[in-house]
Design a protein around this motif. Structure first.
Motif, PDB file in Angstrom:
ATOM      1  N   THR A   1    -120.842  16.648  81.098  1.00 18.82           N
ATOM      2  CA  THR A   1    -119.895  17.578  80.197  1.00 18.82           C
ATOM      3  C   THR A   1    -119.220  18.473  81.089  1.00 18.82           C
ATOM      4  OG1 THR A   1    -121.506  18.902  79.555  1.00 18.82           O
ATOM      5  CG2 THR A   1    -121.354  17.114  78.089  1.00 18.82           C
ATOM      6  N   LYS A   2    -118.000  19.305  80.465  1.00 14.16           N
ATOM      7  CA  LYS A   2    -117.416  20.059  81.206  1.00 14.16           C
ATOM      8  C   LYS A   2    -118.281  21.370  81.214  1.00 14.16           C
ATOM      9  CE  LYS A   2    -112.875  22.629  81.248  1.00 14.16           C
ATOM     10  NZ  LYS A   2    -111.636  22.818  80.587  1.00 14.16           N
ATOM     11  N   ARG A   3    -118.958  21.432  80.356  1.00 13.39           N
ATOM     12  CA  ARG A   3    -119.869  22.822  80.272  1.00 13.39           C
ATOM     13  C   ARG A   3    -120.882  22.672  81.545  1.00 13.39           C
ATOM     14  NH1 ARG A   3    -124.204  24.452  75.808  1.00 13.39           N
ATOM     15  NH2 ARG A   3    -124.961  26.241  76.792  1.00 13.39           N
TER      16      ARG A   3
ATOM     17  N   ARG B   1    -119.509  23.178  84.779  1.00 11.75           N
ATOM     18  CA  ARG B   1    -119.043  24.488  84.923  1.00 11.75           C
ATOM     19  C   ARG B   1    -120.437  25.314  85.447  1.00 11.75           C
ATOM     20  NH1 ARG B   1    -116.611  25.519  80.437  1.00 11.75           N
ATOM     21  NH2 ARG B   1    -118.610  26.391  79.631  1.00 11.75           N
TER      22      ARG B   1
ATOM     23  N   PHE C   1    -110.804  22.364  88.130  1.00 11.04           N
ATOM     24  CA  PHE C   1    -111.547  21.351  87.237  1.00 11.04           C
ATOM     25  C   PHE C   1    -110.508  20.126  87.344  1.00 11.04           C
ATOM     26  CE2 PHE C   1    -111.634  18.660  83.222  1.00 11.04           C
ATOM     27  CZ  PHE C   1    -112.953  18.715  82.992  1.00 11.04           C
TER      28      PHE C   1
ATOM     29  N   MET D   1    -111.190  15.511  86.590  1.00 16.84           N
ATOM     30  CA  MET D   1    -111.902  14.430  85.867  1.00 16.84           C
ATOM     31  C   MET D   1    -112.511  13.597  86.849  1.00 16.84           C
ATOM     32  SD  MET D   1    -112.018  15.301  82.977  1.00 16.84           S
ATOM     33  CE  MET D   1    -112.607  14.187  82.061  1.00 16.84           C
TER      34      MET D   1
ATOM     35  N   SER E   1    -117.122  14.985  83.951  1.00 16.87           N
ATOM     36  CA  SER E   1    -116.538  16.170  84.369  1.00 16.87           C
ATOM     37  C   SER E   1    -116.757  16.723  85.632  1.00 16.87           C
ATOM     38  CB  SER E   1    -116.770  17.324  83.290  1.00 16.87           C
ATOM     39  OG  SER E   1    -116.290  16.782  81.861  1.00 16.87           O
TER      40      SER E   1
ATOM     41  N   TYR F   1    -116.038  19.563  88.876  1.00 21.48           N
ATOM     42  CA  TYR F   1    -115.199  21.022  89.466  1.00 21.48           C
ATOM     43  C   TYR F   1    -114.933  20.610  91.124  1.00 21.48           C
ATOM     44  CZ  TYR F   1    -114.969  23.682  85.561  1.00 21.48           C
ATOM     45  OH  TYR F   1    -114.673  24.157  84.299  1.00 21.48           O
TER      46      TYR F   1
END
Length: 114
Positions: free
Chosen positions: A64-66, A69, A96, A98, A105, A107
């Motif tokens: 996930t993006k969270r 991060r 960010f 993909m 996700s 970075y």
């Protein structure tokens, strides 16, 4: 010790060493994981004597993006502004992206090595 070995030592504070990979990550690896690649860029100055700047791009990947991060924050905290075995790493930016056909996700963190 090379700058790559120093980087891996610092990265191991943010992720287990078995989850840190150079350039190409095997397809069977499950996230979260960290990958890195190094490059050298010419740094031209007005007097023509700037030398090269070594840059490392660290890619953190999670479901996930969270999660991505949070892992990026841990990597930045472990590496940015740190000096190890004569190499200093400075975060130049992160973005960010993909990863793997938008299923994961990620970075990208860019560090200059001095």
């Amino acid at each position: 010790m090379t700058s790559t070995e120093a980087l891996v030592q610092l990265l191991s504070q943010a992720a287990p060493k078995q989850k840190i990979y150079p350039d190409v990550v095997p397809a069977e690896v499950q996230p979260p994981f960290v990958a890195y690649s190094e490059e050298s860029q010419s740094n031209t100055t007005f007097d023509g004597n700037g030398g090269d700047v070594d840059t490392t791009v660290v890619t953190v990947v999670a479901q996930t993006k969270r999660e991505a991060r949070e892992l990026a924050d841990r990597v930045a905290g472990a590496v940015d502004g740190k000096s190890f075995e004569g190499y200093a790493f400075y975060l130049q930016g992160r973005k960010f992206v993909m990863y793997a056909d938008e299923r994961l996700s990620s970075y990208e963190l860019t560090f200059n090595i001095l």
